[in-house]
Design an enzyme around this catalytic site. Structure first.
Site, PDB file in Angstrom:
ATOM      1  N   ASN A 113      -7.299  -2.499  14.782  1.00  0.00           N
ATOM      2  CA  ASN A 113      -8.346  -3.435  14.201  1.00  0.00           C
ATOM      3  C   ASN A 113      -8.520  -3.927  13.074  1.00  0.00           C
ATOM      4  OD1 ASN A 113      -7.358  -2.011  11.602  1.00  0.00           O
ATOM      5  ND2 ASN A 113      -9.096  -0.346  11.287  1.00  0.00           N
ATOM      6  N   HIS A 171      -7.009  -4.749  10.130  1.00  0.00           N
ATOM      7  CA  HIS A 171      -6.988  -4.817   9.244  1.00  0.00           C
ATOM      8  C   HIS A 171      -5.286  -5.232   8.368  1.00  0.00           C
ATOM      9  CE1 HIS A 171      -4.777  -0.693   9.517  1.00  0.00           C
ATOM     10  NE2 HIS A 171      -3.555  -1.332   9.382  1.00  0.00           N
ATOM     11  N   GLU A 202      -9.866  -2.003   5.623  1.00  0.00           N
ATOM     12  CA  GLU A 202     -10.804  -1.922   6.513  1.00  0.00           C
ATOM     13  C   GLU A 202     -11.234  -2.218   7.053  1.00  0.00           C
ATOM     14  OE1 GLU A 202      -8.074   0.063   8.392  1.00  0.00           O
ATOM     15  OE2 GLU A 202      -7.875   1.986   7.521  1.00  0.00           O
ATOM     16  N   ASP A 218       0.487  -1.028  -0.061  1.00  0.00           N
ATOM     17  CA  ASP A 218       0.023  -0.416   0.255  1.00  0.00           C
ATOM     18  C   ASP A 218       0.919   1.492   0.441  1.00  0.00           C
ATOM     19  OD1 ASP A 218       0.951  -0.487   2.902  1.00  0.00           O
ATOM     20  OD2 ASP A 218      -1.186  -0.934   3.077  1.00  0.00           O
TER      21      ASP A 218
HETATM   22  C1  F6R Z   1       1.599  -0.939   6.329  1.00  0.00           C
HETATM   23  C2  F6R Z   1       0.414  -2.183   6.075  1.00  0.00           C
HETATM   24  C3  F6R Z   1      -0.741  -2.105   7.952  1.00  0.00           C
HETATM   25  C4  F6R Z   1       0.333  -2.177   8.465  1.00  0.00           C
HETATM   26  C5  F6R Z   1      -0.248  -2.120   9.712  1.00  0.00           C
HETATM   27  C6  F6R Z   1       0.515  -2.156  11.313  1.00  0.00           C
HETATM   28  O1  F6R Z   1       2.516  -1.896   4.706  1.00  0.00           O
HETATM   29  O2  F6R Z   1       0.061  -2.285   4.709  1.00  0.00           O
HETATM   30  O3  F6R Z   1      -1.589  -2.896   7.641  1.00  0.00           O
HETATM   31  O4  F6R Z   1       1.073  -3.425   8.769  1.00  0.00           O
HETATM   32  O5  F6R Z   1      -1.268  -1.225  10.136  1.00  0.00           O
HETATM   33  O6  F6R Z   1       0.631  -1.268  11.463  1.00  0.00           O
HETATM   34  P1  F6R Z   1       2.261  -1.211  12.780  1.00  0.00           P
HETATM   35  O7  F6R Z   1       3.230  -2.462  12.156  1.00  0.00           O
HETATM   36  O8  F6R Z   1       3.130  -0.104  12.323  1.00  0.00           O
HETATM   37  O9  F6R Z   1       1.903  -1.557  13.500  1.00  0.00           O
END
Ligand code: F6R
Length: 241
Positions: free
Chosen positions: A136, A138, A143, A67
């Site tokens: 959450n 995701h 989301e 992403d």
């Molecule tokens: C990042 C992504 C997100 C993160 C998630 C956890 O490329 O796709 O899904 O993996 O938000 O983020 P952290 O590791 O910063 O807690």
């Protein structure tokens, strides 16, 4: 689905990095799906160490990131383009043209998203997908919602994601409200999926993904239906299991 629990985040990440290393050794031109955020950083550090030791060669490896924020240029220090250069690509012998991060600065985001999916398909699909998980539930920026979205798409970030990611920006108002994200289809089509979750902030999402219903309200729960999904957890993230 396999669940591996380690004493520390460092150990969990090292184990995930070992899986990626073995994939690259077995198939040097592997297509890796990569993630940003805090969770994979120790895994990237381990891959860099293995490269410096002469154990890994990324010269044929191809990567597609999950992403990117909409509206940030590649040079913006909070962009995922910048993150990947800084945390991994600048430190290994991967070819720049073999690395891909969605273009969140494109004027034609829907077209960009479609082309991203097509490029992954043309590359033969993802061999190994690395994921983090949001508080959450995701994965990528898929989301919580009423459905699993198949293809790469533009997402309105949820308030909980905006709050969670404020730590990377000067203030909450600087966090982009939209992102472009790989859909659940490409993630589920990856031959192997590795999810790293560490820290107590992730315990509820890990619990709901593994023990709750398979539901788009907890997007990571879909991984229970993947034949080769492995969760790498530390004790804190596994605390509610
Ligand atoms: C990042 C992504 C997100 C993160 C998630 C956890 O490329 O796709 O899904 O993996 O938000 O983020 P952290 O590791 O910063 O807690």
């Amino acid at each position: 689905m396999r669940i591996c629990v380690f004493d520390t985040a460092q150990q969990a990440c090292k184990a995930a990095a070992a899986m990626i290393a073995s994939q690259v050794i077995r198939k040097p031109n592997s297509v890796l799906g990569l993630a940003t955020g805090s969770s994979p950083i120790p895994a990237y550090q381990e891959l860099i160490r293995l490269y410096r030791e002469g154990i890994l060669d990324f010269s044929e490896t191809i990567t597609y990131n999950l992403d990117e924020y909409v509206g940030l240029t590649e040079q913006h220090p909070c962009s995922y383009h910048f993150f990947m250069q800084d945390q991994l690509f600048d430190h290994i012998n991967i070819r720049k043209e073999n690395t891909h991060v969605p273009d969140g600065h494109s004027e034609h985001l829907d077209e960009t998203a479609r082309a991203y999916d097509e490029a992954i398909c043309a590359a033969g699909g993802i061999d190994m997908q690395l994921l983090g998980i949001g508080r959450n539930g995701h994965i990528g920026f898929n989301e919580p919602g009423s459905q699993f979205i198949y293809g790469c798409h533009v997402v309105n970030l949820s308030q909980s994601t905006i709050e969670a990611n404020t730590r990377f920006f000067d203030s909450e108002k600087d966090v982009p409200r939209q992102a472009i994200s790989l859909g659940i289809g490409s993630i589920m089509q990856a031959k192997t999926v590795l999810l790293i979750a560490t820290g107590k902030d992730k315990a509820q999402a890990v619990h709901d993904s593994i023990l709750g219903d398979v539901t788009p309200q907890v997007q990571a729960s879909i991984l229970r239906t993947h034949p080769e999904a492995i969760f790498f957890l530390d004790r804190d993230a596994a605390a509610l299991l």
